[in-house]
Scaffold this motif. Structure first.
Motif, PDB file in Angstrom:
ATOM      1  N   PHE A 149       0.810  -1.218   0.000  1.00  0.00           N
ATOM      2  CA  PHE A 149       0.000   0.000   0.000  1.00  0.00           C
ATOM      3  C   PHE A 149       0.842   1.267   0.000  1.00  0.00           C
ATOM      4  O   PHE A 149       0.643   2.153  -0.817  1.00  0.00           O
ATOM      5  N   TRP A 150       1.784   1.372   0.936  1.00  0.00           N
ATOM      6  CA  TRP A 150       2.565   2.606   1.058  1.00  0.00           C
ATOM      7  C   TRP A 150       3.478   2.831  -0.139  1.00  0.00           C
ATOM      8  O   TRP A 150       3.786   3.968  -0.484  1.00  0.00           O
ATOM      9  N   PHE A 151       3.905   1.766  -0.787  1.00  0.00           N
ATOM     10  CA  PHE A 151       4.694   1.921  -2.007  1.00  0.00           C
ATOM     11  C   PHE A 151       3.796   2.354  -3.173  1.00  0.00           C
ATOM     12  O   PHE A 151       4.155   3.209  -3.965  1.00  0.00           O
ATOM     13  N   ASP A 152       2.613   1.732  -3.250  1.00  0.00           N
ATOM     14  CA  ASP A 152       1.713   1.994  -4.371  1.00  0.00           C
ATOM     15  C   ASP A 152       1.078   3.383  -4.320  1.00  0.00           C
ATOM     16  O   ASP A 152       0.877   4.022  -5.349  1.00  0.00           O
ATOM     17  N   ILE A 153       0.755   3.842  -3.120  1.00  0.00           N
ATOM     18  CA  ILE A 153       0.082   5.143  -2.998  1.00  0.00           C
ATOM     19  C   ILE A 153       1.015   6.300  -3.370  1.00  0.00           C
ATOM     20  O   ILE A 153       0.562   7.422  -3.597  1.00  0.00           O
ATOM     21  N   ALA A 154       2.299   6.024  -3.475  1.00  0.00           N
ATOM     22  CA  ALA A 154       3.255   7.069  -3.885  1.00  0.00           C
ATOM     23  C   ALA A 154       2.878   7.644  -5.242  1.00  0.00           C
ATOM     24  O   ALA A 154       3.068   8.845  -5.484  1.00  0.00           O
ATOM     25  N   ILE A 155       2.348   6.814  -6.114  1.00  0.00           N
ATOM     26  CA  ILE A 155       1.947   7.286  -7.443  1.00  0.00           C
ATOM     27  C   ILE A 155       0.895   8.383  -7.298  1.00  0.00           C
ATOM     28  O   ILE A 155       1.000   9.444  -7.930  1.00  0.00           O
ATOM     29  N   ALA A 156      -0.107   8.155  -6.463  1.00  0.00           N
ATOM     30  CA  ALA A 156      -1.168   9.149  -6.270  1.00  0.00           C
ATOM     31  C   ALA A 156      -0.634  10.411  -5.597  1.00  0.00           C
ATOM     32  O   ALA A 156      -0.959  11.533  -6.003  1.00  0.00           O
ATOM     33  N   VAL A 157       0.208  10.245  -4.578  1.00  0.00           N
ATOM     34  CA  VAL A 157       0.741  11.397  -3.844  1.00  0.00           C
ATOM     35  C   VAL A 157       1.554  12.296  -4.765  1.00  0.00           C
ATOM     36  O   VAL A 157       1.352  13.522  -4.811  1.00  0.00           O
ATOM     37  N   PHE A 158       2.457  11.709  -5.526  1.00  0.00           N
ATOM     38  CA  PHE A 158       3.319  12.533  -6.375  1.00  0.00           C
ATOM     39  C   PHE A 158       2.600  12.996  -7.641  1.00  0.00           C
ATOM     40  O   PHE A 158       2.954  14.031  -8.210  1.00  0.00           O
ATOM     41  N   ALA A 159       1.568  12.262  -8.079  1.00  0.00           N
ATOM     42  CA  ALA A 159       0.734  12.761  -9.175  1.00  0.00           C
ATOM     43  C   ALA A 159      -0.013  14.018  -8.715  1.00  0.00           C
ATOM     44  O   ALA A 159      -0.106  14.998  -9.467  1.00  0.00           O
ATOM     45  N   LEU A 160      -0.518  14.004  -7.484  1.00  0.00           N
ATOM     46  CA  LEU A 160      -1.178  15.192  -6.936  1.00  0.00           C
ATOM     47  C   LEU A 160      -0.202  16.370  -6.834  1.00  0.00           C
ATOM     48  O   LEU A 160      -0.561  17.513  -7.111  1.00  0.00           O
ATOM     49  N   LEU A 161       1.028  16.070  -6.434  1.00  0.00           N
ATOM     50  CA  LEU A 161       2.040  17.125  -6.356  1.00  0.00           C
ATOM     51  C   LEU A 161       2.292  17.740  -7.733  1.00  0.00           C
ATOM     52  O   LEU A 161       2.381  18.961  -7.873  1.00  0.00           O
ATOM     53  N   LEU A 162       2.364  16.904  -8.746  1.00  0.00           N
ATOM     54  CA  LEU A 162       2.594  17.408 -10.103  1.00  0.00           C
ATOM     55  C   LEU A 162       1.385  18.170 -10.639  1.00  0.00           C
ATOM     56  O   LEU A 162       1.544  19.185 -11.331  1.00  0.00           O
ATOM     57  N   VAL A 163       0.176  17.717 -10.296  1.00  0.00           N
ATOM     58  CA  VAL A 163      -1.031  18.433 -10.714  1.00  0.00           C
ATOM     59  C   VAL A 163      -1.082  19.809 -10.050  1.00  0.00           C
ATOM     60  O   VAL A 163      -1.386  20.825 -10.700  1.00  0.00           O
TER      61      VAL A 163
END
Length: 192
Positions: A149-163
């Motif tokens: 979970f914590w590895f996979d959610i990185a995609i969402a966290v950093f996608a939000l940062l880029l957005v």
């Protein structure tokens, strides 16, 4: 159009700050599953861990500390936009451009760096012999679970940062074009 842009610039500043805080919170939870599964116990002897691969718990620590520091840097950079009044200025000045540029460079750099490292550590994590881990956990009376979970959610966290960064940059260009249009109207009014 001008009022909509003023609303967008407030949203952009608060969004950048909120997502920077999210990156910091994410960094605090990254190693949670590894700790909850007692990887620190299994890998006490890094040269001969009780379960091969659990030493990833110790290897990820330096990166996790750096990620937490990066989250703090992102928060401070986001706050610099409020100091420069990016959220409320009718006109942008050099400081406003500098703060948006610094936030953009930091967000892009940290996102790429973090995702590369997180996926590297995830690859180490999934290569662990979980059958051996289950046997050791039963032997010592520990509970364990498999979770990325914590590895996979990185995609969402950093996608939000880029957005959020994208919205901030779009706001900057929109602000710049409106400032030019305003200057043109003032110039035409003086000539008339």
């Amino acid at each position: 159009m001008y009022k909509k842009q003023m609303i967008l610039q407030r949203i952009a500043c608060y969004l950048v700050l909120g997502v920077a805080a999210l990156v910091f919170i994410y960094s605090l939870g990254l190693v949670t599953d590894l700790y909850d599964n007692n990887f620190n116990f299994y890998a006490q002897n890094l040269k001969r861990p009780k379960v091969a691969g659990t030493e990833v718990y110790y290897y990820i620590q330096d990166f996790n500390r750096a990620l937490t520091g990066s989250g703090l840097v992102l928060i401070l950079l986001a706050l610099s936009q409020f100091v420069a009044q990016n959220h409320a200025r009718r006109r942008y000045y050099i400081a406003n451009y500098i703060t948006v540029g610094a936030n953009t460079v930091a967000a892009l750099g940290i996102s790429v760096w973090a995702l590369i490292n997180i996926f590297s550590y995830k690859a180490q994590y999934v290569s662990i012999d979980f059958d051996a881990l289950a046997a050791e956990a039963e032997k010592y009376g520990f509970t364990w679970y498999y979770s990325t979970f914590w590895f996979d959610i990185a995609i969402a966290v950093f996608a939000l940062l880029l957005v959020a960064t994208f919205v901030n940059v779009v706001n900057l260009f929109l602000k710049r074009s409106l400032m030019k249009a305003e200057q043109q109207l003032i110039k035409e009014g003086r000539e008339a």
